[in-house]
Design a protein around this motif. Structure first.
Motif, mmCIF file in Angstrom:
data_model
loop_
_atom_site.group_PDB
_atom_site.id
_atom_site.type_symbol
_atom_site.label_atom_id
_atom_site.label_comp_id
_atom_site.label_asym_id
_atom_site.label_seq_id
_atom_site.Cartn_x
_atom_site.Cartn_y
_atom_site.Cartn_z
ATOM 1 N N SER A 1 0.845 -1.188 0.000
ATOM 2 C CA SER A 1 0.000 0.000 0.000
ATOM 3 C C SER A 1 0.884 1.242 0.000
ATOM 4 O O SER A 1 2.105 1.167 0.170
ATOM 5 N N LEU A 2 0.253 2.425 -0.160
ATOM 6 C CA LEU A 2 0.997 3.678 -0.133
ATOM 7 C C LEU A 2 1.700 3.857 1.209
ATOM 8 O O LEU A 2 2.853 4.313 1.266
ATOM 9 N N PHE A 3 1.042 3.495 2.307
ATOM 10 C CA PHE A 3 1.644 3.619 3.640
ATOM 11 C C PHE A 3 2.900 2.755 3.746
ATOM 12 O O PHE A 3 3.932 3.189 4.276
ATOM 13 N N GLU A 4 2.835 1.544 3.224
ATOM 14 C CA GLU A 4 3.982 0.641 3.311
ATOM 15 C C GLU A 4 5.133 1.111 2.428
ATOM 16 O O GLU A 4 6.304 1.007 2.816
ATOM 17 N N VAL A 5 4.819 1.638 1.251
ATOM 18 C CA VAL A 5 5.874 2.185 0.387
ATOM 19 C C VAL A 5 6.552 3.365 1.069
ATOM 20 O O VAL A 5 7.781 3.525 1.002
ATOM 21 N N LEU A 6 5.763 4.199 1.763
ATOM 22 C CA LEU A 6 6.324 5.334 2.490
ATOM 23 C C LEU A 6 7.306 4.867 3.564
ATOM 24 O O LEU A 6 8.396 5.445 3.734
ATOM 25 N N ILE A 7 6.960 3.801 4.266
ATOM 26 C CA ILE A 7 7.858 3.274 5.300
ATOM 27 C C ILE A 7 9.146 2.748 4.670
ATOM 28 O O ILE A 7 10.251 2.997 5.173
ATOM 29 N N ILE A 8 9.014 2.051 3.539
ATOM 30 C CA ILE A 8 10.196 1.515 2.875
ATOM 31 C C ILE A 8 11.106 2.644 2.398
ATOM 32 O O ILE A 8 12.342 2.569 2.507
ATOM 33 N N LEU A 9 10.515 3.733 1.880
ATOM 34 C CA LEU A 9 11.333 4.867 1.448
ATOM 35 C C LEU A 9 12.074 5.493 2.631
ATOM 36 O O LEU A 9 13.238 5.896 2.510
ATOM 37 N N THR A 10 11.388 5.571 3.765
ATOM 38 C CA THR A 10 12.038 6.109 4.970
ATOM 39 C C THR A 10 13.192 5.204 5.402
ATOM 40 O O THR A 10 14.278 5.678 5.762
ATOM 41 N N LEU A 11 12.955 3.901 5.351
ATOM 42 C CA LEU A 11 14.020 2.950 5.686
ATOM 43 C C LEU A 11 15.188 3.094 4.715
ATOM 44 O O LEU A 11 16.353 3.044 5.109
ATOM 45 N N GLY A 12 14.860 3.278 3.434
ATOM 46 C CA GLY A 12 15.913 3.403 2.428
ATOM 47 C C GLY A 12 16.784 4.618 2.668
ATOM 48 O O GLY A 12 18.008 4.566 2.487
ATOM 49 N N SER A 13 16.155 5.710 3.091
ATOM 50 C CA SER A 13 16.926 6.919 3.390
ATOM 51 C C SER A 13 17.880 6.683 4.556
ATOM 52 O O SER A 13 19.068 7.034 4.490
ATOM 53 N N ALA A 14 17.361 6.070 5.599
ATOM 54 C CA ALA A 14 18.210 5.783 6.760
ATOM 55 C C ALA A 14 19.318 4.796 6.395
ATOM 56 O O ALA A 14 20.475 4.953 6.804
ATOM 57 N N ALA A 15 18.969 3.786 5.600
ATOM 58 C CA ALA A 15 19.955 2.777 5.215
ATOM 59 C C ALA A 15 21.043 3.383 4.346
ATOM 60 O O ALA A 15 22.236 3.074 4.505
ATOM 61 N N GLY A 16 20.650 4.269 3.421
ATOM 62 C CA GLY A 16 21.643 4.880 2.547
ATOM 63 C C GLY A 16 22.621 5.749 3.319
ATOM 64 O O GLY A 16 23.836 5.723 3.068
ATOM 65 N N ASP A 17 22.105 6.516 4.277
ATOM 66 C CA ASP A 17 22.981 7.394 5.058
ATOM 67 C C ASP A 17 24.012 6.602 5.849
ATOM 68 O O ASP A 17 25.198 6.926 5.852
ATOM 69 N N VAL A 18 23.555 5.563 6.530
ATOM 70 C CA VAL A 18 24.482 4.823 7.386
ATOM 71 C C VAL A 18 25.455 3.985 6.563
ATOM 72 O O VAL A 18 26.559 3.670 7.014
ATOM 73 N N ALA A 19 25.071 3.650 5.328
ATOM 74 C CA ALA A 19 25.955 2.828 4.503
ATOM 75 C C ALA A 19 27.132 3.630 3.951
ATOM 76 O O ALA A 19 28.238 3.095 3.810
ATOM 77 N N PHE A 20 26.918 4.920 3.658
ATOM 78 C CA PHE A 20 27.936 5.670 2.924
ATOM 79 C C PHE A 20 28.644 6.764 3.717
ATOM 80 O O PHE A 20 29.729 7.180 3.340
ATOM 81 N N TYR A 21 28.023 7.250 4.794
ATOM 82 C CA TYR A 21 28.621 8.384 5.515
ATOM 83 C C TYR A 21 29.320 7.899 6.785
ATOM 84 O O TYR A 21 28.712 7.237 7.625
ATOM 85 N N ASP A 22 30.588 8.255 6.901
ATOM 86 C CA ASP A 22 31.366 7.756 8.029
ATOM 87 C C ASP A 22 30.975 8.413 9.339
ATOM 88 O O ASP A 22 31.290 7.907 10.415
ATOM 89 N N ASP A 23 30.266 9.567 9.275
ATOM 90 C CA ASP A 23 29.899 10.246 10.517
ATOM 91 C C ASP A 23 28.495 9.898 10.992
ATOM 92 O O ASP A 23 27.967 10.521 11.904
ATOM 93 N N VAL A 24 27.857 8.903 10.350
ATOM 94 C CA VAL A 24 26.528 8.447 10.774
ATOM 95 C C VAL A 24 26.698 7.161 11.572
ATOM 96 O O VAL A 24 27.105 6.135 11.016
ATOM 97 N N PRO A 25 26.400 7.181 12.878
ATOM 98 C CA PRO A 25 26.574 5.965 13.689
ATOM 99 C C PRO A 25 25.525 4.915 13.332
ATOM 100 O O PRO A 25 24.440 5.220 12.838
ATOM 101 N N MET A 26 25.841 3.658 13.604
ATOM 102 C CA MET A 26 24.993 2.554 13.176
ATOM 103 C C MET A 26 23.857 2.269 14.161
ATOM 104 O O MET A 26 22.768 1.849 13.761
ATOM 105 N N LEU A 27 24.081 2.487 15.450
ATOM 106 C CA LEU A 27 23.060 2.141 16.441
ATOM 107 C C LEU A 27 21.782 2.969 16.296
ATOM 108 O O LEU A 27 20.679 2.408 16.366
#
Length: 230
Positions: free
Chosen positions: A49-75
């Protein structure tokens, strides 16, 4: 800043060893997204649904930041994932107990074709073009709208199609590509014609010109009587 600096483009100011950390961070976020998808029980975006896609996009943003930026902590990213997973469970529970909330977040299924006739105003409100809709129907083996008793646009974006029996198939608008279905403003012969805009079917005599009584469109194609090939 020097343009086309390969060192800056490739690594900027981070050491080569950081690439191994990126690999570890990427594996970490991959596992978190995988666990979230397992939790929701979904197999593909078209089932969401649209709500679930929105959650996945939010997860993707968080995942992308922590994967590539050294100043983003993992916890903290783990906390984001846990929070969104709990939010998802809470919203699913609330929707199970509130039809109004479910309609607000998920939307409602929409009847797009009924008794062989296109509800073109509903199609426009669903932000779906006739080209997209007809392509989906063709993938379901539909050649003309008179074969369809009911077509429902589901909240997931998929289309459920219910067919007439062969003996009940009606003359209808051909949904084959435009170059396969000649269009006319003047009827070349006496037969049934379908409005190419709203699918209204009327009988016209040779040489006759008419505006569609339903949508005032002047363009027609010969109504198809093709039955389903199964």
């Amino acid at each position: 800043m020097k343009t086309f600096d390969l060192q800056r483009m490739a690594l900027d100011n981070v050491p080569m060893e950081f690439l191994a950390e990126v690999a570890l961070r990427s594996l970490y976020t991959f596992v978190l997204v995988y666990l979230f998808l397992k939790l929701t029980g979904r197999r593909g975006v078209r089932q969401m649904s649209l709500f679930e896609v929105l959650i996945i996009l939010t997860l993707g943003s968080a995942a992308g930041d922590v994967a590539f930026y050294d100043d983003v902590p993992m916890l903290p990213v783990l906390v984001v994932f846990i929070t969104l997973a709990l939010l998802y469970r809470l919203v699913m529970w609330l929707m199970a107990h509130s039809e109004r909330l479910e309609d607000l977040l998920e939307g409602k299924p929409m009847v797009i074709v009924e008794d062989g006739e296109l509800a073109w105003s509903k199609l426009q409100s669903a932000n779906m073009t006739e080209f997209e809709f007809f392509m989906e129907l063709r993938l379901s083996g539909v050649e003309q709208l008179g074969q369809i008793r009911l077509a429902i646009l589901e909240t997931s974006g998929q289309i459920s199609v219910y067919f007439f029996a062969d003996r009940d198939v009606r003359p209808g608008l051909s949904i084959l590509p435009k170059h396969c279905t000649p269009r006319f403003k003047t009827a070349p012969e006496s037969t049934d014609y379908a409005c190419v805009r709203c699918s209204e079917v009327i009988t016209m005599k040779a040489g006759e010109q008419q505006l569609c009584p339903r949508c005032a469109n002047p363009e027609w194609s010969k109504a198809s009587r093709a039955k389903r090939v199964t």
